[in-house]
Design a protein around this motif. Structure first.
Motif: not given
Length: 418
Positions: A47-50, A248-273
């Motif tokens: 598994h991946g849960d230390p 935060i699950s891996k670096r803080w070692v808390v996979p059960g806390w279930r807090l993640g994110w999506i981050a958009t890197h869209d320098s040319n506004d392509i994802l927006k358009h």
């Protein structure tokens, strides 16, 4: 007369567990023989849960952040669908530390762990005929979610002899006008590799030529202990649009806390358009949110975590990776193509020609569980048949014990020379 019913379950869902690490591990666990009078401790190398092991416990400041958020009474209400503003701001600032530009809170969308982030992105991409490029070996949850959404999964190779780099020529060969995105996982699950800046630059250029964006799964970000340091894919957003998935699950070692994110890197506004951003927001309008108090804890959790905690985690991972790599070299039927440099895993090939009465990697893992109570994930669960994914993120003494048992098992099943 027999009653006729008009409903039936989704055939896609009925087969979903075959594409789930949890499903495969549960099947293997079922082969453990229990003996009340002489119980064997189960050694989890699959598994991946230390988080259960003291040497990988989270930092007290993270626990305090959650407790304080809960006690404050400020985070008992529904959260905005995109996430609590203070948490989005904190994550944007946290990620911007590794970038030459500053992310806005509006670039961050909070999710129930990285798994929901994967669910959202594969849903956003779904349209008739669309296909997505996935790494092989890789995390099959992407395939499961793509299949559920009617998106075709196509696979590009990670090359063992090149430190599990992407086969860029193969990537171009499997794409067409219906290809919408590619996925990279860095640091790597299941391979334990870390991509260099130069290689990621080539990935970005290739994606641009193909007219697709890159989904960068960086849930193991900063968990590196080899020659290559962690390089965020967001550095290349001026070349190609990037969507980063994290938690935060891996670096803080808390996979059960279930807090993640999506981050958009869209320098040319392509994802927006192209309205990808609008689709993410619309999906969040009809999905569940992370617990509001967990979101409320994020600013303090990030701000109050001492760098020493991160350094300790990485140091322990380096120690266990060294133990794993050195002990695996002693097992004749197993070959480790490269020393792990990041995440919590290593991929090794299994030479079945040296073993008797072992049909394949799944059979190997089931019999290992039955005879030694050691759990290892078969390569078929990550798209690489007759390989094994071994987790080294457990207590060093347990890891040594488990690998010694693995060696004994292989010796016992070795073909006898005539």
């Amino acid at each position: 007369m027999e009653q006729k019913w008009n409903f039936k379950p989704s055939s896609t869902l009925l087969g979903a567990s075959s594409l789930s690490v949890r499903g495969v591990l549960t099947r293997i666990m079922g082969h453990i023989e229990t003996d009340a009078h002489n119980p064997k401790p189960v050694i989890p190398l699959g598994h991946g849960d230390p988080s259960a092991f003291p040497c990988f416990g989270t930092t007290p400041s993270a626990v305090d952040a959650v407790a304080n958020a809960l006690r404050s009474g400020k985070f008992n209400s529904y959260a905005p669908c995109v996430g609590v503003a203070s948490a989005r701001k904190a994550i944007a600032e946290y990620m911007s530390q590794d970038l030459p530009y500053t992310l806005s809170p509006d670039d961050i969308y909070l999710t129930n762990g990285c798994s929901q982030a994967i669910e959202i992105i594969t849903s956003v991409l779904a349209r008739p005929g669309a296909n997505i490029l996935l790494p092989k070996p890789g995390y099959l949850f992407y395939e499961a979610r793509a299949a559920f959404n009617g998106v075709e999964a196509r696979y590009f190779d990670l090359v063992p002899e090149k430190g599990w780099e992407v086969d860029l020529d193969g990537l171009a060969a499997i794409s067409d006008e219906n290809t919408v995105a590619m996925v990279i996982v860095n640091p790597g699950n299941p391979c334990g590799n870390v991509f260099s800046y130069e290689h990621l630059a080539k990935v970005a250029e290739t994606a641009k030529k193909l007219g697709i964006f890159v989904i960068a799964d960086e849930v193991y970000g900063h968990l590196t202990f080899g020659s290559n340091k962690f390089v965020p894919m967001g550095l290349f957003s001026s070349t190609v649009p990037i969507i980063t998935l994290g938690s935060i699950s891996k670096r803080w070692v808390v996979p059960g806390w279930r807090l993640g994110w999506i981050a958009t890197h869209d320098s040319n506004d392509i994802l927006k358009h192209t309205k990808v951003v609008d689709s993410i927001k619309n999906y969040l309008d009809i999905s569940t949110d992370p617990a509001t108090f967990m979101q409320g804890a994020i600013p303090d959790l990030i701000a109050n975590t001492n760098e020493d905690f991160f350094l300790k985690t990485v140091k322990t991972l380096k120690t266990t990776a060294d133990i794993c790599y050195n002990k695996l070299k002693e097992i004749k039927c197993i070959t480790c193509p490269s020393k792990p440099e990041g995440s919590m895993f290593v991929m090794v090939s299994l030479d079945l020609s040296q073993l008797g009465n072992i049909k394949d990697d799944l059979d190997f893992c089931c019999k290992l569980a039955k005879e030694e109570s050691v759990i290892i994930l078969p390569g078929c669960a990550v798209g690489f048949k007759n390989w094994l994914r071994i987790t080294h993120a457990i207590e060093p003494s347990s890891l040594e014990d488990g690998l010694d048992k693995l060696k004994s098992f292989c010796k016992r099943h070795a073909k006898q020379l005539k």
